[in-house]
Every structure is written in C-alpha cells, then in structure tokens.
Design a protein around this motif. Structure first.
Motif, short mmCIF file in Angstrom:
data_model
loop_
_atom_site.label_atom_id
_atom_site.label_comp_id
_atom_site.label_asym_id
_atom_site.label_seq_id
_atom_site.Cartn_x
_atom_site.Cartn_y
_atom_site.Cartn_z
N PHE A 106 6.64 -26.73 26.18
CA PHE A 106 8.08 -26.51 25.99
C PHE A 106 8.86 -26.76 27.30
CE2 PHE A 106 8.15 -23.40 22.11
CZ PHE A 106 7.54 -24.37 21.33
N THR A 141 11.11 -21.21 28.39
CA THR A 141 11.04 -22.68 28.51
C THR A 141 11.45 -23.15 29.91
OG1 THR A 141 13.29 -23.00 27.73
CG2 THR A 141 11.55 -22.98 26.05
N THR A 142 11.67 -22.20 30.83
CA THR A 142 11.80 -22.54 32.25
C THR A 142 10.67 -21.77 32.94
OG1 THR A 142 13.36 -20.72 32.64
CG2 THR A 142 14.31 -22.87 32.17
N GLY A 148 15.51 -20.53 28.19
CA GLY A 148 15.49 -20.16 29.60
C GLY A 148 15.81 -18.68 29.80
N GLY A 149 16.04 -18.31 31.05
CA GLY A 149 16.29 -16.91 31.38
C GLY A 149 17.46 -16.32 30.62
N ALA A 150 18.49 -17.13 30.35
CA ALA A 150 19.67 -16.62 29.64
C ALA A 150 19.27 -16.20 28.22
CB ALA A 150 20.75 -17.71 29.60
N PHE A 181 18.41 -28.55 21.57
CA PHE A 181 17.59 -29.58 22.23
C PHE A 181 16.15 -29.13 22.46
CE2 PHE A 181 20.20 -27.45 25.52
CZ PHE A 181 19.20 -26.89 26.31
N THR A 190 10.24 -8.81 32.24
CA THR A 190 10.98 -7.76 32.96
C THR A 190 11.78 -6.86 32.02
OG1 THR A 190 13.05 -8.99 33.34
CG2 THR A 190 11.26 -9.33 34.95
N SER A 195 11.80 -13.45 33.52
CA SER A 195 12.57 -12.53 32.68
C SER A 195 11.82 -12.10 31.42
CB SER A 195 13.89 -13.23 32.32
OG SER A 195 14.60 -12.49 31.41
N THR A 200 12.30 -17.36 36.32
CA THR A 200 12.91 -16.02 36.35
C THR A 200 11.89 -14.91 36.12
OG1 THR A 200 13.38 -15.84 34.00
CG2 THR A 200 15.03 -16.96 35.35
N ILE A 242 14.91 -6.02 32.45
CA ILE A 242 16.31 -6.21 32.85
C ILE A 242 16.97 -7.25 31.97
CG2 ILE A 242 17.85 -6.77 34.80
CD1 ILE A 242 15.30 -6.43 36.59
N THR A 252 10.48 -30.80 28.85
CA THR A 252 11.78 -31.48 28.75
C THR A 252 12.78 -30.96 29.80
OG1 THR A 252 12.32 -29.86 27.04
CG2 THR A 252 11.63 -32.05 26.29
N ASP A 255 17.28 -13.01 28.22
CA ASP A 255 18.10 -11.82 28.40
C ASP A 255 18.88 -11.48 27.12
OD1 ASP A 255 17.11 -11.64 30.90
OD2 ASP A 255 19.00 -11.88 31.96
N1 LIG Z 1 16.19 -10.42 33.28
C1 LIG Z 1 15.66 -10.82 34.41
O1 LIG Z 1 14.69 -10.25 34.92
C2 LIG Z 1 16.26 -12.01 35.09
C3 LIG Z 1 15.75 -12.42 36.32
C4 LIG Z 1 16.31 -13.54 36.92
C5 LIG Z 1 17.35 -14.24 36.29
N2 LIG Z 1 17.82 -13.80 35.09
C6 LIG Z 1 18.89 -14.53 34.36
O2 LIG Z 1 18.31 -15.73 33.87
C7 LIG Z 1 19.29 -16.76 33.84
C8 LIG Z 1 18.75 -17.95 34.62
O3 LIG Z 1 17.59 -18.38 33.97
P1 LIG Z 1 17.06 -19.88 34.08
O4 LIG Z 1 16.94 -20.27 35.49
O5 LIG Z 1 15.87 -19.96 33.19
O6 LIG Z 1 18.31 -20.67 33.55
P2 LIG Z 1 18.92 -20.96 32.12
O7 LIG Z 1 18.40 -20.08 31.05
O8 LIG Z 1 20.39 -20.97 32.32
O9 LIG Z 1 18.36 -22.43 31.92
C9 LIG Z 1 18.71 -23.44 32.84
C10 LIG Z 1 19.23 -24.68 32.11
O10 LIG Z 1 18.13 -25.39 31.57
C11 LIG Z 1 18.28 -25.56 30.16
N3 LIG Z 1 16.91 -25.53 29.61
C12 LIG Z 1 16.12 -24.43 29.50
N4 LIG Z 1 14.90 -24.81 29.04
C13 LIG Z 1 14.94 -26.15 28.86
C14 LIG Z 1 13.99 -27.11 28.43
N5 LIG Z 1 12.75 -26.76 28.11
N6 LIG Z 1 14.38 -28.40 28.36
C15 LIG Z 1 15.62 -28.78 28.72
N7 LIG Z 1 16.56 -27.93 29.17
C16 LIG Z 1 16.22 -26.63 29.22
C17 LIG Z 1 19.20 -24.43 29.72
O11 LIG Z 1 19.88 -24.71 28.53
C18 LIG Z 1 20.15 -24.33 30.91
O12 LIG Z 1 21.15 -25.31 30.83
C19 LIG Z 1 20.54 -16.20 34.46
O13 LIG Z 1 21.40 -15.81 33.39
C20 LIG Z 1 20.05 -14.98 35.23
O14 LIG Z 1 21.03 -13.99 35.35
C21 LIG Z 1 17.28 -12.73 34.48
#
Ligand SMILES: NC(=O)c1ccc[n+]([C@@H]2O[C@H](COP(=O)([O-])OP(=O)(O)OC[C@H]3O[C@@H](n4cnc5c(N)ncnc54)[C@H](O)[C@@H]3O)[C@@H](O)[C@H]2O)c1
Ligand SMILES: [Fe+2]
Length: 392
Positions: free
Chosen positions: A186, A137-138, A98-100, A47, A146, A143, A141, A148, A189, A103
């Motif tokens: 990005f 794209t969020t 996103g953050g996932a 998406f 970082t 991330s 985090t 980690i 959405t 990572d």
């Molecule tokens: N490494 C680090 O320093 C660190 C720090 C904090 C969190 N994390 C990790 O990051 C993850 C959380 O990250 P997050 O909050 O970005 O969540 P995420 O990556 O899970 O994204 C949140 C949701 O939004 C959706 N999404 C992302 N970008 C989008 C876009 N542009 N349009 C539409 N939908 C979109 C994703 O598919 C998901 O369903 C967790 O796994 C957490 O453990 C890592």
C-alpha cells in the motif's frame, strides 16, 4: 518542570503495546481474515481504493477522506465526517491511509461527543465503543500504534476563544486502534518526497526515544534500536542505489515505523519535535520535513555537549551499519541524509530572522513535555536560538 512532564517521568509502565499487529499481502487477505462486510466502514482515499481495493468487490461502506478535505484533521473536518458517516450505520472501523486517516479513525471508534472542541479540551469524556483496525499507507508517524489523535482546534486561553487556531493531541489509551495490519505494498504509490520525509521522521522518533534521559526503559530501547537499525540500512540502500531501491524495502520501512511509534509512546520525543512544531505550525511545513530541517544541527550540538553518553552508543550503531568511523558518525549520518533528500535552510520555508527569538520563546513556553526529554539538560532558550540561527 511542569506537572505534565513530571507525570510522564513518573510513569511506571515499561512499554505500552495495545494493538495486535498483523502483516498481510493485500486487501483480499484482510477482508477474508476479518470477514469484512456491510457493517464495516472503510475510511480511505479514492487513490488508494482504486488500485488496491476495488477489484475485490467487498461490500463495505467506503468513505473517501477527500469528501472532508485532504488537509490535517480540524474541528470542521471532523464534524463533516460525522455527518457523512452516521454512528448507527457501522459496527467496525477500517482505516486505510496516512497519519491523518489514522487519527480520524480513532474518533470514529468513539461515542460521538456533543462537541469535538469540548472533547479536545478535556471537558467531555472519550468513550471508545467500536473496534478500529488501522492500516497505515505512509511509514513515519507510527500513529497506528499511538494513543493520540491530533486535530487543529480553535485556540482558547482561560476558557475563552482567542480567534486563532492551534494543534492539540487528544490523548487516551482508549483511542489506540485495536488491531493494526501492515500491508507494505500500500506504501508503493506514496511519492518519494512524503515517503522519505516520513521515513526520516520515524528515524527521529527512534533516535529521540533512544536518547531520552529519563523516560526510556530497557524495552522501549529495544524497539528504538531495532527501528534505527532497519531505517539506517534502508537509507544506506537508497543513498547507494537511488530512490527506486525503496520499493524492495517497504516491508522493513513499515515495520520500523510502527516499532519507532511504540518506542516513543513510552520514551517520548525530544528537542527536534519541540523545535519543529512552531516551524511546521507557522509555515505549514509537513511534519517530517520540518523535523529534518533541524535534526542534523541538534545532533551536532548533542555531540558537542555530551559525546560519550548514550550518544556514543548511537554513533556506534550508525558506524556498525554504514561502516563509517564512530567519531565521525554524526557527520556521516548528515551526509547520508543529504544524499537521500536535500536539506534546505529554514528561510526557504518562510522562516524570518525575527523568528529566531520568538520561536525559541515559544519552545520554552509550550514544549516543556519535549525539551525536558532532551538529551542535553537543561535545553535552554539560548540553545534553541542557536539551532534556528545556524539552520537559517
Ligand atoms: N497520532 C499520532 O501519534 C500522530 C503522530 C504524528 C503525526 N500525526 C498526524 O499525522 C498526520 C501526518 O501523517 P502523514 O505524514 O502520514 O501524512 P498524511 O496522512 O497527511 O499523508 C501525506 C500525504 O500522502 C498521501 N498519501 C498517503 N498514503 C498514500 C499512498 N499510499 N499513496 C499515495 N499518496 C498517499 C495523503 O493523502 C497525503 O496527501 C498529521 O495530521 C499529524 O498531525 C499523528
Ligand atoms: Fe514525528
């Protein structure tokens, strides 16, 4: 204080900034700048690919996270990803998500371990071999900047599997992405709920690192302060003009998110993150949302215990951006947050009265790294119980 917290406090680095940060307008510009091609693997979501990448027809290998599951990274998910992307099929990793996804891409840049589990438990080395370019794209985090990579792993005690699972962060400066590209559109959405809770998470990163009693430096404070200014101004706009106002401010939010990431990489997070982990882990509350559930109350308690330390400078900053009175800045901030996103009592996430004592014990036992970085020292079990009780 445990040995790890002591080591963090003894860290003499002024700031840790590894990636080079770029800002671009679209995928076409990214592809031209880095000459993307067949030996590049692009890890993303379908998406995000469809509206933002498909039209450019750049011949990379596109792999969608959906193939491995949309949940947070786990040992199982990483093994499926490894099978789907053979190590010799790419030279560079481009992560757009996103953050996932951020990572996961850190792991794709490393030599494949014999066992993911062993690597997370530090019994196998982390060896970085391939360049990683991260495009978040969020906007929460941090991330992308970082060192980690967080994963849900099979839990163990004294080297023996317990049958349960836990969240562990693999920490190594080697896994920090080499380059970061911010492409604010990005984020357009991203639905409002994950958007606003991730922005609040970034505000908490900036605030907790600004209030860090012993790990912040002049340079990390500069990153925290600028991130707070940008985010508070953006939240003020959304509170006054409504959700759509965010779409004119995406560049600023994505910038503030990485600034806050650099700030907490050095100065660390604190009590809000410490107390949010058991809540998020047990009841599967998204990270930004479980932080938000506790943030306002913890700030009120900080204000009660030590209103004139660094918190006074934080309140002055809030007042200068929102126009509120300095003495009322914490209440004003909480009211502004309520306007942009309704604060729910934690029992609505499943939190039970008996968790008040149990979670406070868990914070004391497992989150020393964070509570030793609390603005109020020492942060006691009684204070944790009070926060959970008053947020119940
Ligand atoms: N490494 C680090 O320093 C660190 C720090 C904090 C969190 N994390 C990790 O990051 C993850 C959380 O990250 P997050 O909050 O970005 O969540 P995420 O990556 O899970 O994204 C949140 C949701 O939004 C959706 N999404 C992302 N970008 C989008 C876009 N542009 N349009 C539409 N939908 C979109 C994703 O598919 C998901 O369903 C967790 O796994 C957490 O453990 C890592
Ligand atoms: Fe966070």
């Amino acid at each position: 204080m445990d040995e790890f917290s002591k080591a963090l406090q003894a860290d003499k680095r002024e700031i840790i900034t590894i990636p080079t940060i770029y800002k671009m307008s679209d995928f076409g510009q990214l592809a031209a700048e880095f000459n993307l091609g067949e030996r590049d693997v692009v890890l993303t979501n379908e998406f995000i690919y469809k509206p933002f990448m498909e039209e450019y027809n750049i011949p990379c290998q596109y792999v969608f996270q959906e193939k491995f599951g949309l949940l947070e990274p786990s040992e199982e998910m990483i093994n499926i990803m490894y099978d789907a992307i053979p190590y010799d099929s790419y030279d560079r990793v481009i992560a757009i998500g996103g953050g996932a996804i951020m990572d996961l891409c850190k792991l794709l840049g490393c030599k494949r371990p014999a066992s993911i589990h062993e690597m997370y438990f530090k019994r196998e080395p982390v060896i970085h071999e391939k360049e990683v370019i991260a495009i978040p794209t969020t906007c929460g985090t941090g991330s992308e900047v970082t060192n980690i990579s967080v994963c849900i792993v099979k839990d163990e005690k004294d080297g023996v599997l317990t049958g349960g699972e836990t969240k562990l962060g693999l920490v190594s400066d080697d896994i920090t992405p080499n380059k970061v590209v911010l492409i604010p559109k990005f984020i357009s959405t991203l639905p409002y709920r994950p958007f606003i809770t991730s922005v609040i998470d970034a505000l908490i990163h900036a605030t907790e690192s600004f209030l860090s009693p012993s790990r912040k430096t002049i340079t990390s404070e500069m990153y925290s302060k600028r991130a707070m200014e940008i985010i508070l101004e953006g939240l003020r706009l959304i509170a006054e003009e409504g959700q759509e106002a965010r779409l004119n401010y995406l560049d600023e939010f994505s910038t503030a998110s990485y600034l806050a990431g650099i700030a907490f990489l050095k100065a660390g997070c604190g009590t809000v993150h410490a107390m949010s982990f058991p809540l998020g882990g047990t009841y599967h509350v998204p990270h930004g949302e479980s932080n938000y559930a506790l943030f306002g109350k913890i700030m009120e308690i900080y204000n009660e215990y030590n209103p004139n330390g660094e918190l006074l400078r934080f309140k002055e900053l809030v007042a200068s951006i929102t126009g509120c009175e300095v003495e009322k800045a914490i209440d004003y901030l909480n009211e502004m947050l309520e306007k942009v996103y309704h604060l729910k009592p934690i029992h609505e996430y499943g939190f039970k009265e008996s968790d008040i004592v149990d979670f406070a014990e868990s914070v004391e036992a497992n989150q020393q790294r964070l509570i030793t970085n609390s603005y109020v020292q020492p942060w006691t079990k009684e204070l944790s119980q009070r926060v959970y009780r008053e947020c119940f």
